[in-house]
Design a protein around this motif. Structure first.
Motif, PDB file in Angstrom:
ATOM      1  N   LYS A  55       0.838  -1.193   0.000  1.00  0.00           N
ATOM      2  CA  LYS A  55       0.000   0.000   0.000  1.00  0.00           C
ATOM      3  C   LYS A  55       0.877   1.248   0.000  1.00  0.00           C
ATOM      4  CE  LYS A  55      -3.568  -2.480   2.479  1.00  0.00           C
ATOM      5  NZ  LYS A  55      -2.939  -3.768   2.453  1.00  0.00           N
ATOM      6  N   ILE A  56       0.374   2.280  -0.653  1.00  0.00           N
ATOM      7  CA  ILE A  56       1.075   3.563  -0.637  1.00  0.00           C
ATOM      8  C   ILE A  56       0.253   4.552   0.178  1.00  0.00           C
ATOM      9  CG2 ILE A  56       2.217   3.166  -2.857  1.00  0.00           C
ATOM     10  CD1 ILE A  56       0.143   5.202  -4.018  1.00  0.00           C
ATOM     11  N   SER A  57       0.910   5.531   0.694  1.00  0.00           N
ATOM     12  CA  SER A  57       0.246   6.561   1.474  1.00  0.00           C
ATOM     13  C   SER A  57      -0.196   7.699   0.560  1.00  0.00           C
ATOM     14  CB  SER A  57       1.220   7.091   2.528  1.00  0.00           C
ATOM     15  OG  SER A  57       0.625   8.145   3.244  1.00  0.00           O
ATOM     16  N   THR A  58      -1.390   8.192   0.801  1.00  0.00           N
ATOM     17  CA  THR A  58      -1.892   9.344   0.055  1.00  0.00           C
ATOM     18  C   THR A  58      -2.788  10.160   0.969  1.00  0.00           C
ATOM     19  OG1 THR A  58      -2.899  10.038  -2.040  1.00  0.00           O
ATOM     20  CG2 THR A  58      -3.944   8.196  -0.894  1.00  0.00           C
ATOM     21  N   THR A  59      -3.061  11.371   0.583  1.00  0.00           N
ATOM     22  CA  THR A  59      -3.921  12.243   1.375  1.00  0.00           C
ATOM     23  C   THR A  59      -5.224  12.459   0.628  1.00  0.00           C
ATOM     24  OG1 THR A  59      -2.012  13.405   2.294  1.00  0.00           O
ATOM     25  CG2 THR A  59      -4.125  14.534   2.419  1.00  0.00           C
ATOM     26  N   ILE A  60      -6.337  12.317   1.329  1.00  0.00           N
ATOM     27  CA  ILE A  60      -7.638  12.621   0.750  1.00  0.00           C
ATOM     28  C   ILE A  60      -8.372  13.559   1.697  1.00  0.00           C
ATOM     29  CG2 ILE A  60      -7.802  10.408  -0.466  1.00  0.00           C
ATOM     30  CD1 ILE A  60      -9.927   9.635   1.698  1.00  0.00           C
TER      31      ILE A  60
END
Length: 62
Positions: A5-10
């Motif tokens: 999994k990659i980290s992202t901002t929502i």
């Protein structure tokens, strides 16, 4: 087998946050898992619009 999994901002609304947290408290399923499931539903719904996702009559990608 779990995929990396990659980290992202929502950004979600306060109402979405509250409902997801309430659901988490009842089900113990992480909020992030519900978000991933929602993304998967949208991607599946729109798969015909994603380049490289169509197979030709021989089962090959475009």
């Amino acid at each position: 087998m779990a995929r990396k999994k990659i980290s992202t901002t929502i950004y979600i609304t306060a109402e979405q946050d509250a409902k997801l947290k309430a659901l988490n408290r009842v089900t113990k399923v992480p909020v992030a898992e519900y978000i991933r499931q929602g993304i998967d539903k949208i991607l599946d719904e729109h798969k015909s619009q994603i380049p490289g996702q169509q197979l030709d009559m021989f089962g090959r990608n475009d």
